[in-house]
Design a protein around this motif. Structure first.
Motif, PDB file in Angstrom:
ATOM      1  N   ALA A   1      26.350   1.520  22.057  1.00  0.00           N
ATOM      2  CA  ALA A   1      26.968   0.998  20.954  1.00  0.00           C
ATOM      3  C   ALA A   1      28.535   1.205  21.451  1.00  0.00           C
ATOM      4  O   ALA A   1      29.119   2.207  22.109  1.00  0.00           O
ATOM      5  N   GLU A   2      29.256   0.094  21.507  1.00  0.00           N
ATOM      6  CA  GLU A   2      30.651  -0.209  21.592  1.00  0.00           C
ATOM      7  C   GLU A   2      31.180   0.034  20.258  1.00  0.00           C
ATOM      8  O   GLU A   2      31.085  -0.820  19.520  1.00  0.00           O
ATOM      9  N   MET A   3      32.300   0.988  19.992  1.00  0.00           N
ATOM     10  CA  MET A   3      32.608   1.333  18.807  1.00  0.00           C
ATOM     11  C   MET A   3      34.355   1.083  18.581  1.00  0.00           C
ATOM     12  O   MET A   3      34.605  -0.385  18.630  1.00  0.00           O
ATOM     13  N   SER A   4      34.979   1.975  18.663  1.00  0.00           N
ATOM     14  CA  SER A   4      36.440   1.812  18.378  1.00  0.00           C
ATOM     15  C   SER A   4      37.250   2.378  19.649  1.00  0.00           C
ATOM     16  O   SER A   4      36.943   3.251  20.413  1.00  0.00           O
ATOM     17  N   SER A   5      38.541   1.754  19.865  1.00  0.00           N
ATOM     18  CA  SER A   5      39.120   2.091  21.014  1.00  0.00           C
ATOM     19  C   SER A   5      40.555   1.847  20.622  1.00  0.00           C
ATOM     20  O   SER A   5      41.004   0.664  20.064  1.00  0.00           O
ATOM     21  N   VAL A   6      41.772   2.929  21.001  1.00  0.00           N
ATOM     22  CA  VAL A   6      43.200   2.225  20.753  1.00  0.00           C
ATOM     23  C   VAL A   6      43.855   2.117  21.983  1.00  0.00           C
ATOM     24  O   VAL A   6      44.911   1.557  22.288  1.00  0.00           O
ATOM     25  N   ASN A   7      42.937   2.185  23.292  1.00  0.00           N
ATOM     26  CA  ASN A   7      43.572   1.823  24.650  1.00  0.00           C
ATOM     27  C   ASN A   7      44.896   2.205  24.763  1.00  0.00           C
ATOM     28  O   ASN A   7      45.689   1.268  25.078  1.00  0.00           O
ATOM     29  N   PRO A   8      45.233   3.338  25.073  1.00  0.00           N
ATOM     30  CA  PRO A   8      46.729   3.615  25.102  1.00  0.00           C
ATOM     31  C   PRO A   8      47.347   3.187  26.395  1.00  0.00           C
ATOM     32  O   PRO A   8      46.907   2.876  27.462  1.00  0.00           O
ATOM     33  N   VAL A   9      48.615   2.693  26.189  1.00  0.00           N
ATOM     34  CA  VAL A   9      49.247   2.031  27.189  1.00  0.00           C
ATOM     35  C   VAL A   9      50.562   2.953  27.601  1.00  0.00           C
ATOM     36  O   VAL A   9      51.347   3.326  26.579  1.00  0.00           O
ATOM     37  N   PHE A  10      50.997   3.530  28.859  1.00  0.00           N
ATOM     38  CA  PHE A  10      52.006   4.363  29.216  1.00  0.00           C
ATOM     39  C   PHE A  10      52.865   3.571  29.959  1.00  0.00           C
ATOM     40  O   PHE A  10      52.725   3.083  31.048  1.00  0.00           O
ATOM     41  N   LEU A  11      54.079   3.512  29.233  1.00  0.00           N
ATOM     42  CA  LEU A  11      55.475   2.755  30.139  1.00  0.00           C
ATOM     43  C   LEU A  11      56.153   3.910  30.982  1.00  0.00           C
ATOM     44  O   LEU A  11      56.953   4.483  30.026  1.00  0.00           O
ATOM     45  N   LEU A  12      56.085   3.900  32.210  1.00  0.00           N
ATOM     46  CA  LEU A  12      56.923   4.840  32.774  1.00  0.00           C
ATOM     47  C   LEU A  12      58.232   4.400  32.928  1.00  0.00           C
ATOM     48  O   LEU A  12      58.675   3.520  32.845  1.00  0.00           O
ATOM     49  N   PRO A  13      59.212   5.541  33.078  1.00  0.00           N
ATOM     50  CA  PRO A  13      60.709   5.240  33.100  1.00  0.00           C
ATOM     51  C   PRO A  13      61.119   4.066  33.956  1.00  0.00           C
ATOM     52  O   PRO A  13      61.804   3.078  33.407  1.00  0.00           O
ATOM     53  N   GLY A  14      60.772   4.239  35.187  1.00  0.00           N
ATOM     54  CA  GLY A  14      61.036   3.130  36.441  1.00  0.00           C
ATOM     55  C   GLY A  14      60.567   1.663  36.045  1.00  0.00           C
ATOM     56  O   GLY A  14      61.318   0.811  36.360  1.00  0.00           O
ATOM     57  N   ALA A  15      59.341   1.437  35.387  1.00  0.00           N
ATOM     58  CA  ALA A  15      59.112   0.393  34.978  1.00  0.00           C
ATOM     59  C   ALA A  15      59.865  -0.272  33.913  1.00  0.00           C
ATOM     60  O   ALA A  15      60.026  -1.651  34.059  1.00  0.00           O
ATOM     61  N   LEU A  16      60.188   0.513  32.757  1.00  0.00           N
ATOM     62  CA  LEU A  16      60.980   0.130  31.838  1.00  0.00           C
ATOM     63  C   LEU A  16      62.406  -0.346  32.235  1.00  0.00           C
ATOM     64  O   LEU A  16      62.781  -1.396  31.964  1.00  0.00           O
ATOM     65  N   ALA A  17      62.824   0.401  33.126  1.00  0.00           N
ATOM     66  CA  ALA A  17      64.283   0.096  33.587  1.00  0.00           C
ATOM     67  C   ALA A  17      64.202  -1.183  34.325  1.00  0.00           C
ATOM     68  O   ALA A  17      65.073  -1.843  34.500  1.00  0.00           O
ATOM     69  N   GLU A  18      63.136  -1.249  35.111  1.00  0.00           N
ATOM     70  CA  GLU A  18      62.995  -2.490  36.110  1.00  0.00           C
ATOM     71  C   GLU A  18      62.812  -3.794  35.401  1.00  0.00           C
ATOM     72  O   GLU A  18      63.353  -4.834  35.437  1.00  0.00           O
ATOM     73  N   ARG A  19      62.147  -3.716  34.111  1.00  0.00           N
ATOM     74  CA  ARG A  19      61.729  -5.077  33.663  1.00  0.00           C
ATOM     75  C   ARG A  19      61.330  -4.861  32.210  1.00  0.00           C
ATOM     76  O   ARG A  19      60.280  -5.290  31.551  1.00  0.00           O
ATOM     77  N   GLY A  20      62.160  -4.208  31.423  1.00  0.00           N
ATOM     78  CA  GLY A  20      61.610  -3.740  30.020  1.00  0.00           C
ATOM     79  C   GLY A  20      61.585  -4.893  29.187  1.00  0.00           C
ATOM     80  O   GLY A  20      60.732  -4.991  28.174  1.00  0.00           O
ATOM     81  N   ALA A  21      62.459  -6.037  29.228  1.00  0.00           N
ATOM     82  CA  ALA A  21      62.316  -7.156  28.413  1.00  0.00           C
ATOM     83  C   ALA A  21      60.946  -7.966  28.583  1.00  0.00           C
ATOM     84  O   ALA A  21      60.442  -8.493  27.667  1.00  0.00           O
ATOM     85  N   ALA A  22      60.809  -8.076  29.964  1.00  0.00           N
ATOM     86  CA  ALA A  22      59.389  -8.741  30.075  1.00  0.00           C
ATOM     87  C   ALA A  22      58.206  -7.916  29.528  1.00  0.00           C
ATOM     88  O   ALA A  22      57.286  -8.455  29.125  1.00  0.00           O
ATOM     89  N   LEU A  23      58.212  -6.613  29.706  1.00  0.00           N
ATOM     90  CA  LEU A  23      57.181  -5.744  29.165  1.00  0.00           C
ATOM     91  C   LEU A  23      57.051  -5.745  27.650  1.00  0.00           C
ATOM     92  O   LEU A  23      56.084  -5.708  27.288  1.00  0.00           O
TER      93      LEU A  23
END
Length: 535
Positions: free
Chosen positions: A259-281
């Motif tokens: 059975a494939e049921m439910s999932s929220v699939n967490p996404v972690f945005l690390l600080p450097g990635a956000l500083a580098e390309r936050g608008a695109a993310l």
């Protein structure tokens, strides 16, 4: 009650013999019934389908792999030739975009995975032969010798359809008859696919009861069927409540259920990635969350955002994207109702509504893309309530003060299909990536880097599964041959059986360059009968 569409039972299209009601598909954009009436089947039809599938099981298990492969290839070709009709039916019943989602992506994916299944049949790759010449033992995966019941979901009318999707193809490659339970959201699409499958069975000379189709039946009958020990296995894609109810009765009967049921699939945005390309993310996140109106099991349901100026800018951009977007079309009224209930539960647990959160105006099943947010303290205090799945264009932002808190948040998640971490190109996030990933890794089936979770490639290396409760068994995948096939196979061992009485892939002579584990070494060579060695 009126005339209803025929069901496919015992190798022929026939009128349902035990009609308990009827239903019609619905145009989600306008909320109006469309197309012909389909039967809600009673116990007599279910019993006829199970009996016919059991009768066909031995003949299908004995079928040559080449014939199985020919069926899958023929079916894929028929689907491709009928693409215009299939896309029109699915678009009318689901409102999914015809040129991009259905014709441009999902239908080609469906025929491609059928062809990948055909290759797995020809290459025996799913059987994984193991030979110990010293002890005279030989083992491989083989057919269950029983039917597989497949419940199709509402969100993939082709690629996960009960009569054409990955579960279906996997069960057929393992040479087990399939009883397909269509989803009532797209019955005409399922009927047309079953007609093509039936045509392919005829063309390839396989038992016609290898594929049977029932459109709908009462939940109580579904539970009764799931507890029928004549079944070899069950595949289910849908809600956690539905999957858990089926699992309870299947477990009591000793029937494996995947059975494939439910999932929220967490996404972690690390600080450097956000500083580098936050608008695109922010744009990438919005596009992923609203793709297919958010009706994906891999939708990014929770995004963890640092409490930094770049994090603040990301949140502001995301709120703008969600607040200015038009309402999305959902599959059905009950999907919209469950989404509203899930969003209400998140707000009751402390989440703040930042955008959306309401149905669209006018007819049809519309809902505004919805964004909520919560700080780390509230999430950590109420993690169970705040990681409930909201199936639709909705997501929760969790603000985190630092990497240590991100690690703590990662440790709160139950089993999920996917987990994602975004890192900076310059490597500045790599230490944080390792810390968070170490905690997140055992909680997700697929760990992704720098990509939203919504894409599921049809590849032998894909794991579209995950720890409980995202699925009922963490060691299996619903996508990717040959691993997906082994869900519907039994491990057969032969002890001292003469060579000419063994299945062909376990004999001394390799039937076709099959990789086999012989005395601890992988080889495609024949075994020398006198010594047991390979040349």
């Amino acid at each position: 009650m009126g005339v209803t569409e025929p069901v496919l039972i015992a190798g022929q299209w026939q009128a349902a013999r035990d009609v308990c009601g009827s239903f019609r598909a619905e145009d989600p954009s306008h909320g109006e019934p469309i197309g012909p009436a389909f039967p809600v089947c009673g116990g007599a039809d279910i019993e006829a389908a199970v009996a016919a599938a059991c009768e066909a099981a031995a003949a299908l298990a004995a079928a040559a792999p080449e014939r199985i492969a020919a069926f899958l290839d023929t079916y894929a070709t028929l689907i491709d030739k009928d693409a215009e009709t299939l896309v029109a039916l699915a678009h009318a019943e689901t409102a999914l975009a015809a040129p991009t989602r259905l014709a441009g992506n999902e239908l080609p994916r469906t025929s491609d995975q059928l062809r990948q299944a055909a290759k797995a049949a020809r290459r025996f790759s799913w059987t994984q032969p193991v030979i110990d010449t010293t002890k005279g033992l030989r083992a491989h995966y083989a057919p269950l010798g029983k039917p597989v019941l497949v419940f199709g979901p509402n969100n993939f009318p082709f690629a996960f359809n009960a009569v054409s999707g990955s579960d279906f193809a996997s069960a057929i490659v393992a040479r087990n008859p399939v009883i397909a339970k269509a989803h009532p959201s797209h019955p005409a699409t399922s009927k047309r696919l079953a007609e093509l499958a039936h045509e392919a069975l005829h063309a390839c000379g396989l038992p016609l009861a290898s594929v049977q189709l029932l459109y709908h039946f009462d939940n109580a009958l579904g539970l009764q069927l799931a507890g029928d020990a004549r079944l070899g296995a069950i595949a289910f894609t849908g809600s956690r409540s539905g999957g858990m109810a089926l699992k309870a009765v299947a477990d009591r009967a000793g029937v494996p259920i995947y059975a494939e049921m439910s999932s929220v699939n967490p996404v972690f945005l690390l600080p450097g990635a956000l500083a580098e390309r936050g608008a695109a993310l922010a744009q990438e996140f919005f596009s992923s969350c609203t793709m297919g109106s958010g009706q994906f099991c891999t939708n990014p349901g929770i995004v963890i955002v640092p409490m930094t100026p770049a994090g603040d800018a990301f949140v502001a951009a995301a709120v703008e994207h969600f607040a200015t977007a038009a309402p999305n079309v959902l599959f059905a009224g009950n999907v919209r109702d469950r989404l509203e209930q899930a969003i209400r539960a998140l707000r009751d647990a402390g989440a703040e509504l930042r955008a959306g959160g309401a149905p669209g105006d006018g007819p049809g099943h519309h809902y505004a893309p919805t964004l909520l947010s919560v700080d780390e303290a509230i999430f950590l205090a109420h993690a169970d309530a705040l990681q409930g799945e909201a199936f639709g264009p909705a997501s929760l932002l969790v603000r985190a003060s630092g990497v240590e808190t991100m690690v703590a948040i990662a440790g709160c998640f139950e089993g999920n299909l996917t987990g994602t971490l975004y890192r900076a190109a310059d490597g500045s996030d790599d230490d944080a990536w390792r810390q968070v990933a170490a905690v997140l890794r055992p909680r997700v089936g697929r760990l992704s880097c720098n990509k939203m979770p919504t894409g599921v490639a049809v590849s032998p290396a894909m794991n579209h599964g995950g720890p409980y409760p995202s699925t009922s068994h963490a060691g299996f995948t619903a996508v990717g041959m040959p691993a997906a096939i082994r869900r519907f196979a039994a491990l057969h061992c032969y002890d001292g059986v003469p060579d000419d009485l063994l299945p062909v892939e376990l004999r001394d002579r390799n039937p076709g360059a099959i990789p086999r584990l012989v005395d601890g070494q992988w080889t495609c060579a024949n075994i020398m009968p006198s010594t047991g060695a390979t040349p």
